[in-house]
Design a protein around this motif. Structure first.
Motif, PDB file in Angstrom:
ATOM      1  N   PRO A   1       0.817  -1.212   0.000  1.00 20.21           N
ATOM      2  CA  PRO A   1       0.000   0.000   0.000  1.00 20.21           C
ATOM      3  C   PRO A   1       0.858   1.273   0.000  1.00 20.21           C
ATOM      4  N   GLY A   2       2.156   1.139   0.252  1.00 21.82           N
ATOM      5  CA  GLY A   2       3.054   2.295   0.282  1.00 21.82           C
ATOM      6  C   GLY A   2       3.793   2.465  -1.029  1.00 21.82           C
ATOM      7  N   LEU A   3       4.860   3.275  -0.983  1.00 18.86           N
ATOM      8  CA  LEU A   3       5.603   3.534  -2.211  1.00 18.86           C
ATOM      9  C   LEU A   3       7.024   3.968  -1.907  1.00 18.86           C
ATOM     10  N   GLU A   4       7.856   3.897  -2.962  1.00 16.09           N
ATOM     11  CA  GLU A   4       9.234   4.383  -2.915  1.00 16.09           C
ATOM     12  C   GLU A   4       9.429   5.359  -4.061  1.00 16.09           C
ATOM     13  N   THR A   5      10.284   6.334  -3.842  1.00 16.55           N
ATOM     14  CA  THR A   5      10.649   7.281  -4.879  1.00 16.55           C
ATOM     15  C   THR A   5      12.009   7.857  -4.526  1.00 16.55           C
ATOM     16  N   TRP A   6      12.473   8.798  -5.331  1.00 17.31           N
ATOM     17  CA  TRP A   6      13.712   9.490  -4.989  1.00 17.31           C
ATOM     18  C   TRP A   6      13.553  10.962  -5.311  1.00 17.31           C
ATOM     19  N   THR A   7      14.467  11.764  -4.785  1.00 19.42           N
ATOM     20  CA  THR A   7      14.461  13.195  -5.022  1.00 19.42           C
ATOM     21  C   THR A   7      15.877  13.713  -4.840  1.00 19.42           C
TER      22      THR A   7
ATOM     23  N   ARG B   1      23.960   4.846  -1.255  1.00 10.53           N
ATOM     24  CA  ARG B   1      23.981   5.076  -2.700  1.00 10.53           C
ATOM     25  C   ARG B   1      23.461   3.876  -3.501  1.00 10.53           C
ATOM     26  N   GLU B   2      23.803   2.669  -3.088  1.00 13.98           N
ATOM     27  CA  GLU B   2      23.338   1.477  -3.812  1.00 13.98           C
ATOM     28  C   GLU B   2      21.827   1.328  -3.714  1.00 13.98           C
ATOM     29  N   ARG B   3      21.306   1.575  -2.532  1.00 14.68           N
ATOM     30  CA  ARG B   3      19.852   1.468  -2.341  1.00 14.68           C
ATOM     31  C   ARG B   3      19.130   2.580  -3.105  1.00 14.68           C
ATOM     32  N   VAL B   4      19.690   3.778  -3.102  1.00 14.56           N
ATOM     33  CA  VAL B   4      19.112   4.882  -3.874  1.00 14.56           C
ATOM     34  C   VAL B   4      19.116   4.521  -5.354  1.00 14.56           C
ATOM     35  N   ALA B   5      20.208   3.945  -5.840  1.00 12.91           N
ATOM     36  CA  ALA B   5      20.305   3.537  -7.247  1.00 12.91           C
ATOM     37  C   ALA B   5      19.265   2.462  -7.574  1.00 12.91           C
ATOM     38  N   ARG B   6      19.000   1.547  -6.640  1.00 11.36           N
ATOM     39  CA  ARG B   6      17.980   0.521  -6.880  1.00 11.36           C
ATOM     40  C   ARG B   6      16.597   1.165  -7.031  1.00 11.36           C
ATOM     41  N   ILE B   7      16.313   2.165  -6.196  1.00  9.18           N
ATOM     42  CA  ILE B   7      15.027   2.869  -6.318  1.00  9.18           C
ATOM     43  C   ILE B   7      14.970   3.589  -7.659  1.00  9.18           C
TER      44      ILE B   7
ATOM     45  N   ILE C   1      18.378  11.247  -2.732  1.00  8.65           N
ATOM     46  CA  ILE C   1      18.044  10.380  -1.602  1.00  8.65           C
ATOM     47  C   ILE C   1      16.786   9.606  -1.983  1.00  8.65           C
ATOM     48  N   GLY C   2      16.653   8.433  -1.410  1.00  8.91           N
ATOM     49  CA  GLY C   2      15.443   7.653  -1.597  1.00  8.91           C
ATOM     50  C   GLY C   2      14.435   8.002  -0.520  1.00  8.91           C
ATOM     51  N   LEU C   3      13.182   7.876  -0.862  1.00 13.05           N
ATOM     52  CA  LEU C   3      12.092   8.095   0.085  1.00 13.05           C
ATOM     53  C   LEU C   3      11.232   6.835   0.104  1.00 13.05           C
ATOM     54  N   VAL C   4      11.140   6.211   1.255  1.00 19.13           N
ATOM     55  CA  VAL C   4      10.297   5.041   1.425  1.00 19.13           C
ATOM     56  C   VAL C   4       9.125   5.465   2.302  1.00 19.13           C
ATOM     57  N   CYS C   5       7.951   5.509   1.704  1.00 21.28           N
ATOM     58  CA  CYS C   5       6.746   5.996   2.383  1.00 21.28           C
ATOM     59  C   CYS C   5       5.926   4.807   2.871  1.00 21.28           C
ATOM     60  N   THR C   6       5.841   4.677   4.189  1.00 28.19           N
ATOM     61  CA  THR C   6       5.117   3.577   4.810  1.00 28.19           C
ATOM     62  C   THR C   6       3.863   4.125   5.473  1.00 28.19           C
ATOM     63  N   PRO C   7       2.684   3.720   4.997  1.00 30.18           N
ATOM     64  CA  PRO C   7       1.445   4.275   5.539  1.00 30.18           C
ATOM     65  C   PRO C   7       1.222   3.926   7.009  1.00 30.18           C
ATOM     66  N   THR C   8       0.774   4.927   7.759  1.00 28.39           N
ATOM     67  CA  THR C   8       0.326   4.728   9.132  1.00 28.39           C
ATOM     68  C   THR C   8      -1.197   4.865   9.204  1.00 28.39           C
ATOM     69  N   ARG C   9      -1.771   5.491   8.180  1.00 31.64           N
ATOM     70  CA  ARG C   9      -3.223   5.645   8.064  1.00 31.64           C
ATOM     71  C   ARG C   9      -3.556   5.730   6.578  1.00 31.64           C
ATOM     72  N   ILE C  10      -4.614   5.038   6.178  1.00 26.68           N
ATOM     73  CA  ILE C  10      -5.041   5.035   4.782  1.00 26.68           C
ATOM     74  C   ILE C  10      -6.515   5.420   4.726  1.00 26.68           C
ATOM     75  N   VAL C  11      -6.813   6.398   3.887  1.00 26.18           N
ATOM     76  CA  VAL C  11      -8.197   6.794   3.626  1.00 26.18           C
ATOM     77  C   VAL C  11      -8.418   6.621   2.133  1.00 26.18           C
ATOM     78  N   SER C  12      -9.526   5.991   1.769  1.00 19.91           N
ATOM     79  CA  SER C  12      -9.783   5.747   0.354  1.00 19.91           C
ATOM     80  C   SER C  12     -11.233   6.051   0.012  1.00 19.91           C
ATOM     81  N   TRP C  13     -11.469   6.254  -1.280  1.00 25.30           N
ATOM     82  CA  TRP C  13     -12.826   6.476  -1.757  1.00 25.30           C
ATOM     83  C   TRP C  13     -12.924   6.044  -3.213  1.00 25.30           C
ATOM     84  N   ASP C  14     -14.068   5.494  -3.546  1.00 23.65           N
ATOM     85  CA  ASP C  14     -14.368   5.099  -4.913  1.00 23.65           C
ATOM     86  C   ASP C  14     -15.853   5.375  -5.135  1.00 23.65           C
TER      87      ASP C  14
END
Length: 154
Positions: free
Chosen positions: A47-53, A97-103, A133-146
């Motif tokens: 449910p989370g995501l990874e990115t870099w910046t 650096r290796e982990r950032v490169a993998r992302i 740098i890599g950013l690993v976003c791990t949800p602590t709360r999820i709100v959804s709508w459809d």
């Protein structure tokens, strides 16, 4: 059953929606307490995501101060088609650096489905990893709508 309960996605629907999304909006808290909101590409991880910046970006500065963010992924052109997932996340800042490169490589593969292009991007990714740098976003709360679940009724 409340309307809110009717439009909430199941955990499986959330994961599929995040995986299908292409652009996430990431909100961090700026020095003055105001939200800093930016779009970004990402790689789904459950449910989370990874990115870099870039390490010097405003979002990186904000996340060093407070490693929390809210991520919004949404879709739909009309009210009855609105879908979205809001993830309140703890954010791990990855400096290895290796982990950032993998992302970065995972991003290149996701957004360049042509394997030759993704492979060719490997050298670029390695060079960029030194500045990012890599950013690993791990949800602590999820709100959804459809809203499609309402079948056109409100």
């Amino acid at each position: 059953m409340s309307r809110r309960a009717q439009i909430t996605m199941t955990p499986e629907e959330v994961e599929a929606f995040v995986a299908a999304g292409r652009v996430a909006n990431l909100a961090t808290v700026g020095r003055g307490g105001r939200p800093h909101l930016v779009p970004l590409w990402y790689v789904p991880r459950g449910p989370g995501l990874e990115t870099w910046t870039y390490a010097s970006s405003q979002k990186a500065v904000n996340l060093r101060r407070l490693p929390q963010a809210t991520v919004l992924i949404e879709a739909g052109e009309t009210y009855d088609q609105l879908r979205g997932v809001s993830l309140e996340c703890d954010v791990e800042l990855v400096t290895d650096r290796e982990r950032v490169a993998r992302i970065g490589s995972a991003l290149a593969r996701r957004y360049n489905p042509n394997e030759q292009i993704a492979t060719a991007a490997t050298q670029f990714v390695r060079l960029q990893a030194a500045k990012r740098i890599g950013l690993v976003c791990t949800p602590t709360r999820i709100v959804s709508w459809d809203h499609r679940k309402l079948g056109g009724t409100y």
